[in-house]
Design a protein around this motif. Structure first.
Motif, PDB file in Angstrom:
ATOM      1  N   MET A 192       0.848  -1.158   0.000  1.00  0.00           N
ATOM      2  CA  MET A 192       0.000   0.000   0.000  1.00  0.00           C
ATOM      3  C   MET A 192       0.908   1.239   0.000  1.00  0.00           C
ATOM      4  N   LEU A 193       0.637   2.122  -0.936  1.00  0.00           N
ATOM      5  CA  LEU A 193       1.425   3.345  -1.031  1.00  0.00           C
ATOM      6  C   LEU A 193       0.965   4.367   0.005  1.00  0.00           C
ATOM      7  N   LEU A 194       1.828   5.329   0.286  1.00  0.00           N
ATOM      8  CA  LEU A 194       1.565   6.312   1.337  1.00  0.00           C
ATOM      9  C   LEU A 194       0.248   7.071   1.148  1.00  0.00           C
ATOM     10  N   PRO A 195      -0.084   7.584  -0.048  1.00  0.00           N
ATOM     11  CA  PRO A 195      -1.360   8.300  -0.174  1.00  0.00           C
ATOM     12  C   PRO A 195      -2.570   7.423   0.161  1.00  0.00           C
ATOM     13  N   HIS A 196      -2.513   6.153  -0.246  1.00  0.00           N
ATOM     14  CA  HIS A 196      -3.588   5.216   0.069  1.00  0.00           C
ATOM     15  C   HIS A 196      -3.657   5.011   1.580  1.00  0.00           C
ATOM     16  N   ALA A 197      -2.522   4.800   2.206  1.00  0.00           N
ATOM     17  CA  ALA A 197      -2.485   4.578   3.655  1.00  0.00           C
ATOM     18  C   ALA A 197      -3.011   5.792   4.412  1.00  0.00           C
ATOM     19  N   LEU A 198      -2.658   6.988   3.961  1.00  0.00           N
ATOM     20  CA  LEU A 198      -3.140   8.198   4.625  1.00  0.00           C
ATOM     21  C   LEU A 198      -4.652   8.345   4.497  1.00  0.00           C
ATOM     22  N   THR A 199      -5.182   8.052   3.324  1.00  0.00           N
ATOM     23  CA  THR A 199      -6.632   8.126   3.116  1.00  0.00           C
ATOM     24  C   THR A 199      -7.344   7.084   3.968  1.00  0.00           C
ATOM     25  N   LEU A 200      -6.813   5.889   3.998  1.00  0.00           N
ATOM     26  CA  LEU A 200      -7.393   4.823   4.810  1.00  0.00           C
ATOM     27  C   LEU A 200      -7.335   5.198   6.297  1.00  0.00           C
ATOM     28  N   ALA A 201      -6.221   5.734   6.737  1.00  0.00           N
ATOM     29  CA  ALA A 201      -6.095   6.148   8.138  1.00  0.00           C
ATOM     30  C   ALA A 201      -7.115   7.228   8.480  1.00  0.00           C
ATOM     31  N   GLN A 202      -7.333   8.156   7.548  1.00  0.00           N
ATOM     32  CA  GLN A 202      -8.315   9.205   7.787  1.00  0.00           C
ATOM     33  C   GLN A 202      -9.713   8.600   7.913  1.00  0.00           C
ATOM     34  N   ALA A 203     -10.077   7.720   6.998  1.00  0.00           N
ATOM     35  CA  ALA A 203     -11.394   7.079   7.055  1.00  0.00           C
ATOM     36  C   ALA A 203     -11.560   6.318   8.366  1.00  0.00           C
ATOM     37  N   ARG A 204     -10.541   5.558   8.748  1.00  0.00           N
ATOM     38  CA  ARG A 204     -10.614   4.776   9.980  1.00  0.00           C
ATOM     39  C   ARG A 204     -10.719   5.668  11.206  1.00  0.00           C
ATOM     40  N   SER A 205      -9.989   6.783  11.213  1.00  0.00           N
ATOM     41  CA  SER A 205     -10.013   7.698  12.357  1.00  0.00           C
ATOM     42  C   SER A 205     -11.404   8.289  12.557  1.00  0.00           C
ATOM     43  N   TYR A 206     -12.012   8.728  11.468  1.00  0.00           N
ATOM     44  CA  TYR A 206     -13.328   9.345  11.582  1.00  0.00           C
ATOM     45  C   TYR A 206     -14.407   8.312  11.896  1.00  0.00           C
ATOM     46  N   LEU A 207     -14.268   7.117  11.382  1.00  0.00           N
ATOM     47  CA  LEU A 207     -15.206   6.055  11.750  1.00  0.00           C
ATOM     48  C   LEU A 207     -15.072   5.697  13.231  1.00  0.00           C
ATOM     49  N   ALA A 208     -13.845   5.626  13.707  1.00  0.00           N
ATOM     50  CA  ALA A 208     -13.625   5.331  15.125  1.00  0.00           C
ATOM     51  C   ALA A 208     -14.200   6.435  16.005  1.00  0.00           C
ATOM     52  N   ALA A 209     -14.053   7.690  15.583  1.00  0.00           N
ATOM     53  CA  ALA A 209     -14.621   8.801  16.347  1.00  0.00           C
ATOM     54  C   ALA A 209     -16.137   8.706  16.384  1.00  0.00           C
ATOM     55  N   LEU A 210     -16.739   8.351  15.256  1.00  0.00           N
ATOM     56  CA  LEU A 210     -18.194   8.162  15.242  1.00  0.00           C
ATOM     57  C   LEU A 210     -18.602   7.053  16.204  1.00  0.00           C
ATOM     58  N   ALA A 211     -17.873   5.961  16.210  1.00  0.00           N
ATOM     59  CA  ALA A 211     -18.182   4.852  17.118  1.00  0.00           C
ATOM     60  C   ALA A 211     -18.040   5.289  18.570  1.00  0.00           C
ATOM     61  N   ASP A 212     -16.992   6.052  18.868  1.00  0.00           N
ATOM     62  CA  ASP A 212     -16.754   6.504  20.236  1.00  0.00           C
ATOM     63  C   ASP A 212     -17.830   7.474  20.720  1.00  0.00           C
ATOM     64  N   GLU A 216     -11.427   4.654  -3.893  1.00  0.00           N
ATOM     65  CA  GLU A 216     -11.565   4.129  -5.253  1.00  0.00           C
ATOM     66  C   GLU A 216     -10.351   4.486  -6.103  1.00  0.00           C
ATOM     67  N   GLN A 217      -9.732   5.634  -5.832  1.00  0.00           N
ATOM     68  CA  GLN A 217      -8.551   6.067  -6.585  1.00  0.00           C
ATOM     69  C   GLN A 217      -7.360   5.143  -6.359  1.00  0.00           C
ATOM     70  N   TYR A 218      -7.423   4.356  -5.292  1.00  0.00           N
ATOM     71  CA  TYR A 218      -6.306   3.481  -4.942  1.00  0.00           C
ATOM     72  C   TYR A 218      -6.618   2.010  -5.198  1.00  0.00           C
ATOM     73  N   GLY A 219      -7.606   1.783  -6.051  1.00  0.00           N
ATOM     74  CA  GLY A 219      -7.881   0.420  -6.497  1.00  0.00           C
ATOM     75  C   GLY A 219      -8.924  -0.342  -5.709  1.00  0.00           C
ATOM     76  N   VAL A 220      -9.560   0.294  -4.751  1.00  0.00           N
ATOM     77  CA  VAL A 220     -10.635  -0.386  -4.030  1.00  0.00           C
ATOM     78  C   VAL A 220     -11.860  -0.409  -4.944  1.00  0.00           C
ATOM     79  N   ASP A 221     -12.474  -1.566  -5.060  1.00  0.00           N
ATOM     80  CA  ASP A 221     -13.619  -1.755  -5.933  1.00  0.00           C
ATOM     81  C   ASP A 221     -14.721  -0.741  -5.609  1.00  0.00           C
ATOM     82  N   PRO A 222     -15.223  -0.012  -6.624  1.00  0.00           N
ATOM     83  CA  PRO A 222     -16.261   0.991  -6.381  1.00  0.00           C
ATOM     84  C   PRO A 222     -17.527   0.427  -5.725  1.00  0.00           C
ATOM     85  N   LEU A 223     -17.918  -0.781  -6.086  1.00  0.00           N
ATOM     86  CA  LEU A 223     -19.095  -1.378  -5.459  1.00  0.00           C
ATOM     87  C   LEU A 223     -18.843  -1.630  -3.973  1.00  0.00           C
TER      88      LEU A 223
END
Length: 99
Positions: A1-21, A74-81
């Motif tokens: 996983m390249l850095l831009p993908h990892a940063l985007t994933l980390a951002q998504a995970r952080s905000y999802l975790a905040a919503l859960a908390d 999606e820009q990093y190869g995750v299936d759009p569906l």
């Protein structure tokens, strides 16, 4: 996983975790956690950690940023569906949250 993908994933995970908390009910919190689990599954459990310190407490903003980060995957190869299904899970969790 390249850095831009990892940063985007980390951002998504952080905000999802905040919503859960910050969820208003245990059911909503569990639903957000299921979204996180699905996101991790899609990435083969090779996910950057999620930090929730210093994030806003406004759940509408958290939802918007999480959704945006998920769409960007999606820009990093995750299936759009797959992305759409995860976003649908997130929207269902948000509906349970009563906001």
């Amino acid at each position: 996983m390249l850095l831009p993908h990892a940063l985007t994933l980390a951002q998504a995970r952080s905000y999802l975790a905040a919503l859960a908390d910050q969820a208003s009910t245990i059911d909503a919190s569990s639903a957000y956690e299921r979204v996180l689990i699905e996101l991790d599954r899609v990435h083969g459990d090779e996910c950057p950690s999620a930090g929730t310190e210093e994030l806003t407490e406004d759940r509408a903003i958290l939802l918007a940023v999480a959704t945006s980060a998920l769409e960007e995957l999606e820009q990093y190869g995750v299936d759009p569906l797959t992305v759409e299904l995860i976003i649908a899970m997130l929207e269902d969790a948000y509906a349970l949250d009563g906001t």
